[in-house]
Write a protein that holds these residues in place. Sequence first.
Motif, mmCIF file in Angstrom:
data_model
loop_
_atom_site.group_PDB
_atom_site.id
_atom_site.type_symbol
_atom_site.label_atom_id
_atom_site.label_comp_id
_atom_site.label_asym_id
_atom_site.label_seq_id
_atom_site.Cartn_x
_atom_site.Cartn_y
_atom_site.Cartn_z
ATOM 1 N N HIS A 33 0.837 -1.213 0.000
ATOM 2 C CA HIS A 33 0.000 0.000 0.000
ATOM 3 C C HIS A 33 0.867 1.257 0.000
ATOM 4 O O HIS A 33 0.507 2.268 0.601
ATOM 5 C CB HIS A 33 -0.955 -0.011 1.196
ATOM 6 C CG HIS A 33 -2.036 -1.034 1.090
ATOM 7 N ND1 HIS A 33 -1.837 -2.369 1.409
ATOM 8 C CD2 HIS A 33 -3.326 -0.942 0.672
ATOM 9 C CE1 HIS A 33 -2.952 -3.041 1.212
ATOM 10 N NE2 HIS A 33 -3.873 -2.204 0.770
ATOM 11 N N LEU A 34 1.993 1.192 -0.684
ATOM 12 C CA LEU A 34 2.864 2.352 -0.787
ATOM 13 C C LEU A 34 2.372 3.295 -1.877
ATOM 14 O O LEU A 34 1.900 2.853 -2.934
ATOM 15 C CB LEU A 34 4.291 1.904 -1.105
ATOM 16 C CG LEU A 34 5.009 1.046 -0.058
ATOM 17 C CD1 LEU A 34 6.345 0.570 -0.607
ATOM 18 C CD2 LEU A 34 5.205 1.830 1.237
ATOM 19 N N ASP A 35 2.480 4.577 -1.646
ATOM 20 C CA ASP A 35 2.220 5.607 -2.658
ATOM 21 C C ASP A 35 0.878 5.394 -3.352
ATOM 22 O O ASP A 35 0.793 5.392 -4.567
ATOM 23 C CB ASP A 35 3.362 5.610 -3.689
ATOM 24 C CG ASP A 35 3.354 6.865 -4.552
ATOM 25 O OD1 ASP A 35 2.716 7.852 -4.144
ATOM 26 O OD2 ASP A 35 3.967 6.837 -5.639
ATOM 27 N N GLU A 36 -0.170 5.204 -2.555
ATOM 28 C CA GLU A 36 -1.493 4.973 -3.143
ATOM 29 C C GLU A 36 -2.397 6.196 -3.057
ATOM 30 O O GLU A 36 -3.559 6.127 -3.451
ATOM 31 C CB GLU A 36 -2.168 3.773 -2.470
ATOM 32 C CG GLU A 36 -1.501 2.446 -2.813
ATOM 33 C CD GLU A 36 -2.344 1.254 -2.425
ATOM 34 O OE1 GLU A 36 -3.131 1.381 -1.466
ATOM 35 O OE2 GLU A 36 -2.225 0.214 -3.073
ATOM 36 N N SER A 37 -1.884 7.303 -2.547
ATOM 37 C CA SER A 37 -2.686 8.523 -2.533
ATOM 38 C C SER A 37 -2.761 9.069 -3.950
ATOM 39 O O SER A 37 -1.743 9.259 -4.613
ATOM 40 C CB SER A 37 -2.061 9.560 -1.602
ATOM 41 O OG SER A 37 -0.760 9.891 -2.033
ATOM 42 N N ILE A 38 -3.959 9.245 -4.444
ATOM 43 C CA ILE A 38 -4.167 9.697 -5.815
ATOM 44 C C ILE A 38 -4.791 11.081 -5.793
ATOM 45 O O ILE A 38 -5.866 11.296 -5.217
ATOM 46 C CB ILE A 38 -5.071 8.718 -6.585
ATOM 47 C CG1 ILE A 38 -4.413 7.331 -6.644
ATOM 48 C CG2 ILE A 38 -5.362 9.233 -7.989
ATOM 49 C CD1 ILE A 38 -5.272 6.288 -7.313
ATOM 50 N N GLU A 39 -4.105 12.009 -6.401
ATOM 51 C CA GLU A 39 -4.592 13.384 -6.437
ATOM 52 C C GLU A 39 -5.864 13.467 -7.269
ATOM 53 O O GLU A 39 -5.893 13.041 -8.430
ATOM 54 C CB GLU A 39 -3.529 14.289 -7.059
ATOM 55 C CG GLU A 39 -3.951 15.739 -7.188
ATOM 56 C CD GLU A 39 -2.926 16.560 -7.948
ATOM 57 O OE1 GLU A 39 -3.228 17.733 -8.242
ATOM 58 O OE2 GLU A 39 -1.843 16.021 -8.252
ATOM 59 N N PRO A 40 -6.956 13.947 -6.677
ATOM 60 C CA PRO A 40 -8.201 14.071 -7.454
ATOM 61 C C PRO A 40 -8.033 15.104 -8.563
ATOM 62 O O PRO A 40 -7.507 16.193 -8.347
ATOM 63 C CB PRO A 40 -9.228 14.515 -6.414
ATOM 64 C CG PRO A 40 -8.425 15.151 -5.323
ATOM 65 C CD PRO A 40 -7.107 14.430 -5.296
#
Length: 424
Positions: free
Chosen positions: A27-34
Amino acid sequence: MKRRFAVAAALLASLTLAGGAVYQLNHLDESIEPKPPALATPALLARGEYLARAGNCMGCHTRRGGVPYAGGRAIPTPFGDVFAPNLTPDLATGLGQWSEADFWAALHNGRSKDGRLLTPAFPYTNYTLVTRDDADALFAYLRSLPATAQANPAHELRFPYNTQPALALWRALYFRPAVFQAEPSRGAEWNRGAYLSQGLGHCNACHGARNSLGATQGPDDFSGGMLESLAWYAPSLHDPAEASVAAWSPSALRQWLKTGSSPSASALGPMGEVVLGSTQHLTDADLKAMAVYLQGLPQHSASEPAPKRPDLALREQGQALYGDHCASCHGEQGEGKAAAYPALAGNRALLMQNPANLLRIIQRGGFAPATASNPRPYGMPPFAGILSDKEQAALASFVRNAWGNKAADVRPLDVLQLKTQRVD
């Protein structure tokens, strides 16, 4: 009893910690910019189509005789077959309900829309390097395709490779999401070539050495490896004795990537497909950038095996076969014919330690891709139905040791072993 309890508790704690580490690493780097959906302008669609060509997406995601990008093609792996999915915007079977963020997660994180881990037969270990803007352009193009209703066949992976826990463990060991970072000490052209070759072009998906679990050492490793399920060998791009292009002229390399042919080589087998579906469509600027990058790869040679005793009788048989079947095109002295039939004298494709490609060409023929710049290339007929296993070995042994060539003989067992591998 207390000792057993302590051991069991320690084991449980270790498994819990290991499971937590695997979870975290998946679950690394799973932030997704809207982002608002990109406006599908003609320029964006053209860019996306170009990127799809650069990645040769249609090559895997189109079954033989099928609708482009509608999926269904079997991708053979040592662990079983994986079927490439439908990339058209069909609502039920394709990408019709996907968003740009879903598509980015697939490329960057190797996750499907529903959160499932994707098999690395989809080379997200390379595609993770693709920028978000390029991913959005590629997705916009795929969304512009005609929707085709074609259900995705279920993968045919063996247990445990068909399980999500096995994929999670593999990813914890071998995958980290990371967008391409330019090398400050290199020029813009080298970095563009690295981005294309390591990322969308996923060159080392074939040319990278793989371990027993199918992992490479990284997207910049081009040490070569056997494509066992296809019975072809992807030669090392680091090794001057195999497929290094460091000594090629830049123009010859660009010509080869554009047309599939150069004065010294032709693109055959799986590489012919890459030229046909991908590199011939790239701009001259991008071909030049790829040439700069590939010609700058570190150079190192593989260790040579201990020499074997030559089989002179086998070579003598091969000499007679060469005279009967090959000399009229390739010349009595293996000199070939310019712009038509490659020279065999000094041809390193014949001399690699692994003779698989030579045997595949003898068996199935040699056909360079019919590209826009070379629409009618010369070809070589197949001899699998004419020559026995022993005769193929004899012919290969002769050409590997005639006219100054020097390489190990090919044994009939080598031919048999190659024939038993899966071939599509």
